[in-house]
Structures are given as C-alpha cells and as structure tokens.
Scaffold this motif. Structure first.
Motif, PDB file in Angstrom:
ATOM      1  N   THR A 108       0.826  -1.209   0.000  1.00  0.00           N
ATOM      2  CA  THR A 108       0.000   0.000   0.000  1.00  0.00           C
ATOM      3  C   THR A 108       0.858   1.257   0.000  1.00  0.00           C
ATOM      4  N   PHE A 109       2.083   1.165   0.524  1.00  0.00           N
ATOM      5  CA  PHE A 109       2.957   2.336   0.550  1.00  0.00           C
ATOM      6  C   PHE A 109       3.310   2.790  -0.869  1.00  0.00           C
ATOM      7  N   ILE A 110       3.419   1.851  -1.809  1.00  0.00           N
ATOM      8  CA  ILE A 110       3.698   2.217  -3.197  1.00  0.00           C
ATOM      9  C   ILE A 110       2.462   2.850  -3.836  1.00  0.00           C
ATOM     10  N   ALA A 111       1.308   2.228  -3.623  1.00  0.00           N
ATOM     11  CA  ALA A 111       0.073   2.796  -4.167  1.00  0.00           C
ATOM     12  C   ALA A 111      -0.174   4.195  -3.601  1.00  0.00           C
ATOM     13  N   GLN A 112       0.068   4.377  -2.318  1.00  0.00           N
ATOM     14  CA  GLN A 112      -0.121   5.680  -1.686  1.00  0.00           C
ATOM     15  C   GLN A 112       0.756   6.730  -2.354  1.00  0.00           C
ATOM     16  N   GLU A 113       2.005   6.371  -2.639  1.00  0.00           N
ATOM     17  CA  GLU A 113       2.946   7.304  -3.254  1.00  0.00           C
ATOM     18  C   GLU A 113       2.530   7.652  -4.685  1.00  0.00           C
ATOM     19  N   ILE A 114       2.166   6.632  -5.465  1.00  0.00           N
ATOM     20  CA  ILE A 114       1.760   6.880  -6.850  1.00  0.00           C
ATOM     21  C   ILE A 114       0.539   7.778  -6.899  1.00  0.00           C
ATOM     22  N   LEU A 115      -0.441   7.490  -6.073  1.00  0.00           N
ATOM     23  CA  LEU A 115      -1.673   8.289  -6.065  1.00  0.00           C
ATOM     24  C   LEU A 115      -1.386   9.728  -5.653  1.00  0.00           C
ATOM     25  N   ALA A 116      -0.534   9.918  -4.647  1.00  0.00           N
ATOM     26  CA  ALA A 116      -0.212  11.267  -4.184  1.00  0.00           C
ATOM     27  C   ALA A 116       0.525  12.058  -5.262  1.00  0.00           C
ATOM     28  N   LEU A 117       1.457  11.414  -5.968  1.00  0.00           N
ATOM     29  CA  LEU A 117       2.190  12.111  -7.029  1.00  0.00           C
ATOM     30  C   LEU A 117       1.266  12.443  -8.200  1.00  0.00           C
ATOM     31  N   GLU A 118       0.349  11.534  -8.511  1.00  0.00           N
ATOM     32  CA  GLU A 118      -0.650  11.830  -9.540  1.00  0.00           C
ATOM     33  C   GLU A 118      -1.495  13.033  -9.148  1.00  0.00           C
ATOM     34  N   ASN A 119      -1.932  13.055  -7.904  1.00  0.00           N
ATOM     35  CA  ASN A 119      -2.796  14.145  -7.440  1.00  0.00           C
ATOM     36  C   ASN A 119      -2.072  15.485  -7.429  1.00  0.00           C
ATOM     37  N   ARG A 120      -0.740  15.445  -7.456  1.00  0.00           N
ATOM     38  CA  ARG A 120       0.041  16.687  -7.529  1.00  0.00           C
ATOM     39  C   ARG A 120       0.387  17.047  -8.969  1.00  0.00           C
ATOM     40  N   GLY A 121      -0.170  16.311  -9.916  1.00  0.00           N
ATOM     41  CA  GLY A 121      -0.043  16.703 -11.310  1.00  0.00           C
ATOM     42  C   GLY A 121       1.060  16.050 -12.102  1.00  0.00           C
ATOM     43  N   LEU A 122       1.792  15.112 -11.536  1.00  0.00           N
ATOM     44  CA  LEU A 122       2.824  14.420 -12.296  1.00  0.00           C
ATOM     45  C   LEU A 122       2.181  13.427 -13.263  1.00  0.00           C
ATOM     46  N   ASP A 123       2.748  13.325 -14.450  1.00  0.00           N
ATOM     47  CA  ASP A 123       2.249  12.425 -15.491  1.00  0.00           C
ATOM     48  C   ASP A 123       2.972  11.084 -15.343  1.00  0.00           C
ATOM     49  N   LEU A 124       2.251  10.051 -14.947  1.00  0.00           N
ATOM     50  CA  LEU A 124       2.858   8.772 -14.613  1.00  0.00           C
ATOM     51  C   LEU A 124       2.261   7.636 -15.430  1.00  0.00           C
ATOM     52  N   GLU A 125       3.052   6.592 -15.630  1.00  0.00           N
ATOM     53  CA  GLU A 125       2.528   5.314 -16.070  1.00  0.00           C
ATOM     54  C   GLU A 125       3.257   4.229 -15.284  1.00  0.00           C
ATOM     55  N   ILE A 126       2.648   3.062 -15.185  1.00  0.00           N
ATOM     56  CA  ILE A 126       3.161   1.975 -14.342  1.00  0.00           C
ATOM     57  C   ILE A 126       3.585   0.810 -15.223  1.00  0.00           C
ATOM     58  N   TRP A 127       4.758   0.257 -14.926  1.00  0.00           N
ATOM     59  CA  TRP A 127       5.255  -0.950 -15.582  1.00  0.00           C
ATOM     60  C   TRP A 127       5.503  -1.989 -14.503  1.00  0.00           C
ATOM     61  N   SER A 128       4.978  -3.177 -14.696  1.00  0.00           N
ATOM     62  CA  SER A 128       5.072  -4.225 -13.682  1.00  0.00           C
ATOM     63  C   SER A 128       5.728  -5.477 -14.255  1.00  0.00           C
ATOM     64  N   LEU A 129       6.624  -6.072 -13.459  1.00  0.00           N
ATOM     65  CA  LEU A 129       7.286  -7.317 -13.876  1.00  0.00           C
ATOM     66  C   LEU A 129       6.370  -8.520 -13.723  1.00  0.00           C
ATOM     67  N   ARG A 130       5.335  -8.400 -12.897  1.00  0.00           N
ATOM     68  CA  ARG A 130       4.447  -9.529 -12.641  1.00  0.00           C
ATOM     69  C   ARG A 130       2.992  -9.085 -12.659  1.00  0.00           C
ATOM     70  N   HIS A 131       2.129 -10.026 -12.992  1.00  0.00           N
ATOM     71  CA  HIS A 131       0.688  -9.792 -12.928  1.00  0.00           C
ATOM     72  C   HIS A 131       0.207  -9.956 -11.484  1.00  0.00           C
ATOM     73  N   PRO A 132      -0.949  -9.398 -11.147  1.00  0.00           N
ATOM     74  CA  PRO A 132      -1.476  -9.544  -9.777  1.00  0.00           C
ATOM     75  C   PRO A 132      -1.847 -10.987  -9.476  1.00  0.00           C
ATOM     76  N   THR A 133      -1.733 -11.363  -8.226  1.00  0.00           N
ATOM     77  CA  THR A 133      -2.079 -12.723  -7.794  1.00  0.00           C
ATOM     78  C   THR A 133      -3.207 -12.737  -6.773  1.00  0.00           C
ATOM     79  N   GLU A 134      -3.701 -11.561  -6.390  1.00  0.00           N
ATOM     80  CA  GLU A 134      -4.740 -11.464  -5.365  1.00  0.00           C
ATOM     81  C   GLU A 134      -6.043 -10.968  -5.981  1.00  0.00           C
TER      82      GLU A 134
END
Length: 423
Positions: A23-49
C-alpha cells in the motif's frame, strides 16, 4: 524507444501490481498523480490477489505488464531483442550484462535482460525518466532499459532488496542511478556506506491520514479477566520468516491460564499452514484465527475492534528483514496499543515505553511477558495508543516525503518546482 526532447512522463516500475502488501507504493503513486505528475506503471508480474486496495482503484496511470516468463510471450521478447540490437546503447548494455552474468549466472538474470528488451522497445517517447521500486530485480530491468534508451533512472529501496542484494550489485546500480531514497535510517545507513552518502536519502513513506477514519474515541477496558469478553490481539502481515509469527505462536501459548484472549492474523504467505499446525500442537488453535488476505477496509475494521496489535519482526535466515512496516503506522492511526520487536526500522517510529512495547527479536518469552502485561492494563494500552497516534501525526505524515519526491522528479523531467529539502 528513445525519449523525445519534451518528454515529461515518468514510468514507475514495480515488481508486481497491484499488491495488498504494498500500500505504501500505491499511496505514493496516487499522491504524485494528485500533484499533477504524469505517470505510467510498468510491472514485472501480474497480480495474484483477488482483492484490490481502494487506492489502486483511484490511480489513473496506465499499467503495462512485462512478460513474467520469457517463454510465455516469445514474439514480444524477440521483437524487443531485435530492436535493441540496433540501438546505440546496446554495446554498453551488453558489457554490463556480461559483467553481471559472470557474478550471477542464473536464469533470473537472463529473464531481466529479456524484460528490459521489451520495456526499452515499448516505452513511449513521452516517457523521459524511470523510477523503480526495489533495488534488486526490478532495478536490474530498469538499469538495462536505461542503458539501451539513454533515459535517466532513480530508485526507492525498501527492505528485502537492501538486505538480500549483493553489495557489488547495489554499489554499481547506485553509481548509475541519478539518486535513490529509502524508507528507514537502518536501510539508508547500509546503502550510504556503499556509495557517496548524498546519493541515497532517507525519505519515510509516512501515512496519508486522510485515507483513514478518525480513531475510536475509546475502547472497552478489557483486562483478560472475563472469559466472555477476552482481550483481542491482532496482527497483519505476510506469513513469512521475517515476520516472526512462529515466535508469536510460542508467546501466545505461554500466556498464563487465567488470561482470556483471542488472536486474529490477517495475511497470506507460504508459512500459513505450518503456523496453523504449530497453533494446533501448542493447544491454542481454538483461540487463534487465520483470516487470510483482506482488503484495507476489513483490516481497518479489525484494528478498530482490537485491543492490542503485535508484530514480532526479525531477520530471516536468507537475510531478509522488514523496513518500517506500514501496518504499524496503520495500527497507530487507530490509537491501537502496539507490541513489536526492537528491530530494523520499527524503533524509528515506536520507542519502548513511549509509543509501544518493544522486545528483542526472536525472544518469544519476552514477547509473551509484554503481551501479558499489556493485556491486563487497559489504561496503559490507551496511553501508548494515544502517544503512537500523536507521533504519527507529528513526525510520520505522508506529505513530507511526497514533497521531496515531487520536487526531485519534476527536476528530472524538466518541469521544476521547488527544490527538495535536505533529508
């Protein structure tokens, strides 16, 4: 492909996405998005949950999944490889990869190269910078992709990646990254000893308290004397060696017979079945509930109903260890009394006798004694919970760390705001 001169977007690279334990990563990404940074996410693995944290549902960034295993998407990997051969950065990449492979002759190393081929080819020209979470395998992919495309990269190191990655690898990655951050003074000390100290900064994740309900105004004064209303003990964490749950089962089994209690564990993990068997053998299975992975709202509800939170973290045989587990701060957000170990980043937040009770890692007898005393003293639990909550609000809010990351990332993509404050 190479970035365009006006690239403003940042690719955030993670090992798996989304993950309930991150959740600490999601919290950071969401906060940076909300401050106007243009982001995209790249993941080495698919979700398992199956469960997804509410924060992940709010994140707008596009997610791209790399081939988890190269044989699963051979055409995609071959296209990436052939494209990479023609790039100016292929020579430096090949030199770095050969040097790495000589010291780490594993298929894992080859897989990271293949993932880097794919990532380098498929990165949009709008992406000007790469920021990776974890300094081990995800940083290998990012390092190789950066060499191929000429992009800059930075990293956030956390826990396992610091303590299980060889020093030579950490040192060389830190030399190539523009800068890095990590979330505990314990981890920062390790990394700063391997590089120029200024290249790695301490930036706590903190907690976004706006995501959490106000703590309960009060809790029942349970003291373990009533078998109809036992003290409620809870823990949240993956059932893996570094969490120390085997020690906790021993500690619970050693509690005095006149103390009435119940324990609930939330989290998945490879050791769940062995922990259940241990509880059965210890004769406490009727008092222990293993609830499996839960979504954040369910976890918060459990913390609000509990009397005592416990997390007996320690060093695993592999060298893996915690940083500062986010769940400890989440427990503090609900003014829940905390018993934990004096280990890794935990004492940077919880000080023994002030915001909680700390015992030596691996000392299940001391842990049992701490649980026994706190279970019988509701007034002390209330005092410790209040102190932890106030420390969280004062010193461990999310905004300070996000201020630093936002300023540094904006500078790297040519859209500067204020400079980050020294840490």
């Amino acid at each position: 492909m190479p970035p365009s001169p006006e690239s403003r977007r940042i690719a955030i690279v993670v090992k798996g996405y989304p993950r309930l334990s991150e959740t600490f990563i999601a919290q950071e990404i969401l906060a940076l998005e909300n401050r106007g940074l243009d982001l995209e996410i790249w993941s080495l693995r698919h979700p398992t949950e199956r469960a997804v944290h509410p924060m992940n549902k709010k994140i707008r960034a596009r997610v791209t999944y790399l081939p988890e295993y190269l044989y699963e998407e051979p055409l995609r990997v071959l296209k990436g490889a052939f494209w990479s051969i023609g790039q100016r950065g292929f020579g430096p990449l090949l030199k770095a990869f050969r040097r790495d492979l000589k010291r780490d002759f594993t298929m894992n190393r080859v897989r990271r190269l293949g993932q880097a081929f794919v990532m380098a080819r498929e990165l949009p020209a709008e992406v000007g910078h790469l920021h990776v979470h974890y300094l081990h395998t995800p940083a290998s992919v990012v390092r190789y992709a950066a060499l191929l495309t000429g992009r800059t990269w930075t990293f956030s190191a956390h826990a396992k990646d610091i303590w299980t990655t060889p020093d030579w690898e950490k040192r060389e990655k830190m030399q190539e990254a523009v800068w890095g951050v990590t979330c505990t003074a314990h981890g920062a000390g390790n990394l700063q000893a391997l590089s120029a100290p200024s290249r790695v900064s301490l930036v706590y994740h903190g907690l976004d308290l706006s995501r959490f309900p106000a703590p309960p105004e009060s809790r029942p004064a349970r003291d373990g004397s009533d078998p109809q209303d036992p003290v409620r003990i809870v823990s949240v964490g993956r059932a893996v060696a570094k969490k120390g749950y085997g020690d906790l089962i021993q500690a619970l089994a050693a509690l005095p017979g006149d103390l009435h209690w119940r324990f609930a564990h939330v989290g998945g993990g490879d050791l769940l079945n062995s922990l259940k068997a241990q509880a059965q053998q210890a004769g406490i299975a009727d008092k222990v509930a293993f609830l499996g992975a839960k979504a954040q709202p369910d976890i918060i509800a459990l913390l609000r109903e509990a009397d005592l939170f416990v997390l007996p973290s320690k060093k695993a045989a592999s060298g893996d260890r915690d940083g500062l587990p986010n769940v400890i701060m989440e427990a503090a957000s609900q003014k829940l009394a905390i018993a934990a170990t004096d280990f890794a980043g935990i004492p940077e937040f919880i000080r023994d006798g002030a915001e909680g009770a700390l015992v030596a890692p691996g000392d299940w007898e001391a842990l049992s004694n701490a649980l026994n005393l706190l279970a019988r003293e509701p007034a002390k639990r209330a005092m410790l919970g209040e102190a932890a909550y106030q420390r969280l609000r004062r010193d461990f809010s999310m905004d300070g760390g996000i201020d630093v990351l936002e300023a540094r990332l904006r500078t790297l993509v040519g859209n500067p705001s204020k400079q980050p404050e020294p840490v």
